[in-house]
Design a protein around this motif. Structure first.
Motif, PDB file in Angstrom:
ATOM      1  N   VAL A  54      55.564  32.816  56.490  1.00  0.00           N
ATOM      2  CA  VAL A  54      54.923  32.492  55.440  1.00  0.00           C
ATOM      3  C   VAL A  54      55.203  30.952  54.842  1.00  0.00           C
ATOM      4  O   VAL A  54      56.447  30.893  55.208  1.00  0.00           O
ATOM      5  CB  VAL A  54      54.791  33.240  54.226  1.00  0.00           C
ATOM      6  N   THR A  55      54.412  30.343  54.193  1.00  0.00           N
ATOM      7  CA  THR A  55      55.003  29.411  53.449  1.00  0.00           C
ATOM      8  C   THR A  55      54.520  29.731  51.832  1.00  0.00           C
ATOM      9  O   THR A  55      53.323  30.373  51.700  1.00  0.00           O
ATOM     10  CB  THR A  55      54.321  28.083  53.824  1.00  0.00           C
ATOM     11  N   VAL A  56      55.346  29.408  51.091  1.00  0.00           N
ATOM     12  CA  VAL A  56      54.904  29.550  49.494  1.00  0.00           C
ATOM     13  C   VAL A  56      55.117  28.300  48.816  1.00  0.00           C
ATOM     14  O   VAL A  56      56.125  27.320  48.921  1.00  0.00           O
ATOM     15  CB  VAL A  56      56.081  30.387  49.217  1.00  0.00           C
ATOM     16  N   ARG A  57      54.205  27.961  48.106  1.00  0.00           N
ATOM     17  CA  ARG A  57      54.111  26.907  47.291  1.00  0.00           C
ATOM     18  C   ARG A  57      54.507  27.106  45.704  1.00  0.00           C
ATOM     19  O   ARG A  57      53.779  27.893  44.934  1.00  0.00           O
ATOM     20  CB  ARG A  57      52.792  26.087  47.305  1.00  0.00           C
ATOM     21  N   THR A  58      55.099  26.335  45.202  1.00  0.00           N
ATOM     22  CA  THR A  58      55.503  26.139  43.661  1.00  0.00           C
ATOM     23  C   THR A  58      55.214  24.757  42.975  1.00  0.00           C
ATOM     24  O   THR A  58      55.101  23.974  44.027  1.00  0.00           O
ATOM     25  CB  THR A  58      57.066  26.736  43.246  1.00  0.00           C
ATOM     26  N   GLU A  59      55.303  24.774  41.827  1.00  0.00           N
ATOM     27  CA  GLU A  59      55.190  23.427  41.404  1.00  0.00           C
ATOM     28  C   GLU A  59      56.398  22.369  41.774  1.00  0.00           C
ATOM     29  O   GLU A  59      55.999  21.113  41.593  1.00  0.00           O
ATOM     30  CB  GLU A  59      55.151  23.528  39.764  1.00  0.00           C
ATOM     31  N   ARG A  60      57.256  22.848  42.073  1.00  0.00           N
ATOM     32  CA  ARG A  60      58.636  22.101  42.507  1.00  0.00           C
ATOM     33  C   ARG A  60      58.590  21.721  44.075  1.00  0.00           C
ATOM     34  O   ARG A  60      58.669  20.608  44.296  1.00  0.00           O
ATOM     35  CB  ARG A  60      59.836  22.847  42.175  1.00  0.00           C
ATOM     36  N   THR A  61      58.263  22.605  44.828  1.00  0.00           N
ATOM     37  CA  THR A  61      58.146  22.181  46.488  1.00  0.00           C
ATOM     38  C   THR A  61      57.700  23.581  47.256  1.00  0.00           C
ATOM     39  O   THR A  61      57.056  24.309  46.632  1.00  0.00           O
ATOM     40  CB  THR A  61      59.803  22.222  46.841  1.00  0.00           C
ATOM     41  N   THR A  62      57.822  23.360  48.405  1.00  0.00           N
ATOM     42  CA  THR A  62      57.074  24.593  49.402  1.00  0.00           C
ATOM     43  C   THR A  62      58.023  24.959  50.138  1.00  0.00           C
ATOM     44  O   THR A  62      59.237  24.317  50.878  1.00  0.00           O
ATOM     45  CB  THR A  62      56.174  23.822  50.186  1.00  0.00           C
ATOM     46  N   TYR A  63      58.141  26.396  50.193  1.00  0.00           N
ATOM     47  CA  TYR A  63      59.357  27.008  50.914  1.00  0.00           C
ATOM     48  C   TYR A  63      58.524  27.868  52.020  1.00  0.00           C
ATOM     49  O   TYR A  63      57.267  28.063  52.296  1.00  0.00           O
ATOM     50  CB  TYR A  63      59.873  27.881  50.027  1.00  0.00           C
ATOM     51  N   SER A  64      59.717  28.341  53.198  1.00  0.00           N
ATOM     52  CA  SER A  64      59.000  28.970  54.291  1.00  0.00           C
ATOM     53  C   SER A  64      59.988  30.066  54.202  1.00  0.00           C
ATOM     54  O   SER A  64      61.002  30.100  54.064  1.00  0.00           O
ATOM     55  CB  SER A  64      58.985  28.110  55.587  1.00  0.00           C
ATOM     56  N   ALA A  65      59.275  31.161  55.032  1.00  0.00           N
ATOM     57  CA  ALA A  65      60.242  32.551  55.263  1.00  0.00           C
ATOM     58  C   ALA A  65      59.706  33.275  56.374  1.00  0.00           C
ATOM     59  O   ALA A  65      58.598  33.148  56.720  1.00  0.00           O
ATOM     60  CB  ALA A  65      60.302  33.160  53.984  1.00  0.00           C
ATOM     61  N   GLY A  66      60.507  34.320  56.704  1.00  0.00           N
ATOM     62  CA  GLY A  66      59.752  35.010  57.812  1.00  0.00           C
ATOM     63  C   GLY A  66      59.120  36.243  57.083  1.00  0.00           C
ATOM     64  O   GLY A  66      58.098  36.635  57.784  1.00  0.00           O
ATOM     65  N   ARG A  67      59.253  36.619  55.960  1.00  0.00           N
ATOM     66  CA  ARG A  67      58.636  37.561  55.401  1.00  0.00           C
ATOM     67  C   ARG A  67      58.618  37.317  53.521  1.00  0.00           C
ATOM     68  O   ARG A  67      59.197  36.386  53.176  1.00  0.00           O
ATOM     69  CB  ARG A  67      59.394  38.997  55.284  1.00  0.00           C
ATOM     70  N   LEU A  68      57.520  37.919  53.199  1.00  0.00           N
ATOM     71  CA  LEU A  68      57.368  37.873  51.703  1.00  0.00           C
ATOM     72  C   LEU A  68      56.988  38.956  50.759  1.00  0.00           C
ATOM     73  O   LEU A  68      56.360  40.045  51.606  1.00  0.00           O
ATOM     74  CB  LEU A  68      55.966  36.738  51.524  1.00  0.00           C
ATOM     75  N   VAL A  69      58.085  39.317  49.907  1.00  0.00           N
ATOM     76  CA  VAL A  69      57.669  40.334  48.939  1.00  0.00           C
ATOM     77  C   VAL A  69      57.002  40.001  47.471  1.00  0.00           C
ATOM     78  O   VAL A  69      57.678  39.024  47.139  1.00  0.00           O
ATOM     79  CB  VAL A  69      58.995  41.158  48.661  1.00  0.00           C
ATOM     80  N   ILE A  70      56.017  40.533  47.303  1.00  0.00           N
ATOM     81  CA  ILE A  70      55.222  40.077  46.154  1.00  0.00           C
ATOM     82  C   ILE A  70      55.192  41.322  45.097  1.00  0.00           C
ATOM     83  O   ILE A  70      54.816  42.523  45.335  1.00  0.00           O
ATOM     84  CB  ILE A  70      53.635  39.996  46.451  1.00  0.00           C
ATOM     85  N   THR A  71      55.837  41.145  43.889  1.00  0.00           N
ATOM     86  CA  THR A  71      56.276  41.969  42.993  1.00  0.00           C
ATOM     87  C   THR A  71      56.028  41.201  41.693  1.00  0.00           C
ATOM     88  O   THR A  71      56.739  41.247  40.685  1.00  0.00           O
ATOM     89  CB  THR A  71      57.791  42.564  43.031  1.00  0.00           C
ATOM     90  N   SER A  72      54.867  40.778  41.345  1.00  0.00           N
ATOM     91  CA  SER A  72      54.420  39.707  40.352  1.00  0.00           C
ATOM     92  C   SER A  72      53.647  40.407  39.302  1.00  0.00           C
ATOM     93  O   SER A  72      53.120  39.700  38.361  1.00  0.00           O
ATOM     94  CB  SER A  72      53.664  38.525  40.696  1.00  0.00           C
ATOM     95  N   GLY A  73      53.738  41.832  39.196  1.00  0.00           N
ATOM     96  CA  GLY A  73      53.263  42.498  37.988  1.00  0.00           C
ATOM     97  C   GLY A  73      51.975  42.091  37.581  1.00  0.00           C
ATOM     98  O   GLY A  73      50.949  42.336  38.488  1.00  0.00           O
ATOM     99  N   GLY A  74      51.506  41.837  36.550  1.00  0.00           N
ATOM    100  CA  GLY A  74      50.221  41.710  36.094  1.00  0.00           C
ATOM    101  C   GLY A  74      49.622  40.309  36.716  1.00  0.00           C
ATOM    102  O   GLY A  74      48.199  40.010  36.593  1.00  0.00           O
ATOM    103  N   TRP A  75      49.999  39.424  37.191  1.00  0.00           N
ATOM    104  CA  TRP A  75      49.775  38.483  38.310  1.00  0.00           C
ATOM    105  C   TRP A  75      49.343  38.946  39.522  1.00  0.00           C
ATOM    106  O   TRP A  75      49.192  37.805  40.323  1.00  0.00           O
ATOM    107  CB  TRP A  75      50.686  37.124  37.915  1.00  0.00           C
ATOM    108  N   ILE A  76      49.826  40.078  40.054  1.00  0.00           N
ATOM    109  CA  ILE A  76      49.482  40.454  41.395  1.00  0.00           C
ATOM    110  C   ILE A  76      48.303  39.937  42.047  1.00  0.00           C
ATOM    111  O   ILE A  76      48.154  39.711  43.200  1.00  0.00           O
ATOM    112  CB  ILE A  76      49.903  41.880  41.569  1.00  0.00           C
ATOM    113  N   ALA A  77      47.309  40.250  41.455  1.00  0.00           N
ATOM    114  CA  ALA A  77      45.888  39.756  42.012  1.00  0.00           C
ATOM    115  C   ALA A  77      45.484  38.314  42.320  1.00  0.00           C
ATOM    116  O   ALA A  77      44.998  38.097  43.265  1.00  0.00           O
ATOM    117  CB  ALA A  77      44.772  40.158  41.095  1.00  0.00           C
ATOM    118  N   ASP A  78      46.517  37.328  41.608  1.00  0.00           N
ATOM    119  CA  ASP A  78      46.422  36.122  42.036  1.00  0.00           C
ATOM    120  C   ASP A  78      46.991  35.987  43.480  1.00  0.00           C
ATOM    121  O   ASP A  78      46.830  35.088  44.207  1.00  0.00           O
ATOM    122  CB  ASP A  78      47.340  35.141  41.219  1.00  0.00           C
ATOM    123  N   ALA A  79      48.024  36.687  43.723  1.00  0.00           N
ATOM    124  CA  ALA A  79      48.570  36.615  45.386  1.00  0.00           C
ATOM    125  C   ALA A  79      48.189  37.432  46.338  1.00  0.00           C
ATOM    126  O   ALA A  79      47.991  37.233  47.697  1.00  0.00           O
ATOM    127  CB  ALA A  79      50.155  36.760  45.084  1.00  0.00           C
TER     128      ALA A  79
END
Length: 379
Positions: free
Chosen positions: A185-210
């Motif tokens: 996966v690649t993950v984009r934030t306001e600061r930069t872009t990261y890459s990873a083999g796996r992604l875990v999403i635990t963003s609570g009330g914002w989960i539907a965005d992801a």
């Protein structure tokens, strides 16, 4: 933009995400945790000093194996961090006979051979004189119940994860993510872009965005909690008073012994939750929610019906059936998530962190997760 690679990125470092960071980092993986607010913030579902842990579960016996594992892990995590996270006070489910919650919790006890005792109204009030219960109420006493110190638990998980090399970055939410052709996966934030083999999403009330597949099913609501002046604090001290759930005409409420705050903590009513957008910064409970809490105190716990000392709101993410959703993103097995814990998830966080670590690394869990599948919401 610069790019950094990790074995696993965890988006959302609250109760579940912090536990996932710890369980992943302790396995020797390179972990990045991204949190949109400060650590231990009060904008989600994981603050408020204390969260109840019950072993018997009226929401369904299928939860019991996971909460038993969570109970064990809370003790182990506290020991590893040098903190007392798990406080065993005993717990009470209180409801009118025949309403259902006591009977369902009792069935969980019988299904899983949990220590318990059914108490009549008079016996509840004899053991715990802070309660004033109407005729016909029953209590289910579970000596293994208690509470978890909520913010301390997050700090413990993060500190332990960092001790194993995890990087935790606050004030840096995940803006979006994409699967890659190589199965990562690649993950984009306001600061930069990261890459990873796996992604875990635990963003609570914002989960539907992801996880857009959740958007049509999830509701975010405001829940009220408050701490109130007590006339007889000796009745509510830890060791003299349990955690409890009370089903009554006014709704379902939950409370705790005194802990790190001079006031008595009561939350609810569970079924008077009010829809809200988590992007709205104001978490102040409504006047109606506070009124219902005060009415509960006046009727059932009059010695705690003093002036409010602290009143807060928190955000629940609720599924249509109020069961959890723990699954992989459809078509993207390298991205797993947990959310929609519907106001009863914190107690499980230590175990769900382990479950997410298992799903991210092996694609499997030791627990039957079929009741928590995303696909059930389309059935």
């Amino acid at each position: 933009m610069s790019s950094s690679h990790y074995d696993v990125i965890v988006a959302g470092v609250g109760a579940m995400g912090s536990a996932a960071c710890w369980h992943l980092a302790r396995r020797g993986l390179r972990v990045l945790g991204l949190e949109r607010f400060d650590l231990g913030h009060a904008m989600g579902s994981s603050h408020g000093l204390t969260r109840i842990i019950r072993l018997a579960y009226f929401e369904g016996s299928h939860y019991v194996p996971i909460v038993k594992r969570a109970h064990q892990l809370w003790q182990e995590t506290g020991d590893a961090a040098g903190l007392k996270l798990l406080h065993v006070t005993g717990s009470l489910d209180l409801a009118p006979e025949g309403l259902g919650p006591v009977e369902s919790s009792l069935q969980s006890c019988l299904d899983h051979d949990l220590e318990h005792e059914v108490l009549g109204r008079d016996e509840v009030m004899r053991r715990f004189p802070a309660f004033h219960l109407p005729e016909g109420h029953l209590g289910l006493w579970q000596p293994g119940g208690g509470f978890v110190a909520s913010e301390k638990a997050i700090y413990a998980h993060v500190g332990l994860a960092q001790s194993k090399g995890a990087e935790i970055r606050t004030g840096e939410p995940m803006l979006d993510w994409q699967p890659t052709a190589d199965g990562g996966v690649t993950v984009r934030t306001e600061r930069t872009t990261y890459s990873a083999g796996r992604l875990v999403i635990t963003s609570g009330g914002w989960i539907a965005d992801a996880v857009p597949q959740l958007a049509r099913s999830m509701t975010t609501v405001r829940q009220a909690i408050g701490w109130f002046t007590t006339r007889r604090p000796e009745l509510f001290r830890e060791g003299a008073f349990p955690v409890f759930l009370l089903s009554a005409e006014e709704g379902t409420f939950y409370g705790f012994p005194l802990y790190e705050h001079p006031g008595f903590k009561l939350g609810g009513p569970h079924f008077a939750r009010e829809p809200m957008d988590p992007r709205q910064p104001d978490r102040t409970p409504s006047a109606n929610q506070v009124r219902l809490i005060r009415e509960c105190l006046a009727r059932y716990l009059p010695d705690a019906n003093g002036d409010p000392l602290t009143v807060k709101g928190c955000v629940y993410t609720v599924s249509p059936d109020e069961d959890f959703v723990i699954d992989a993103v459809p078509g993207v097995p390298q991205a797993v998530f947990a959310s929609a814990c519907s106001g009863h998830g914190f107690k499980f966080a230590s175990a769900i962190g382990e479950i997410l670590a298992d799903l991210a690394t092996t694609g499997r869990s030791a627990f039957d997760l079929s009741p928590f599948s995303l696909s059930r919401l389309d059935a």
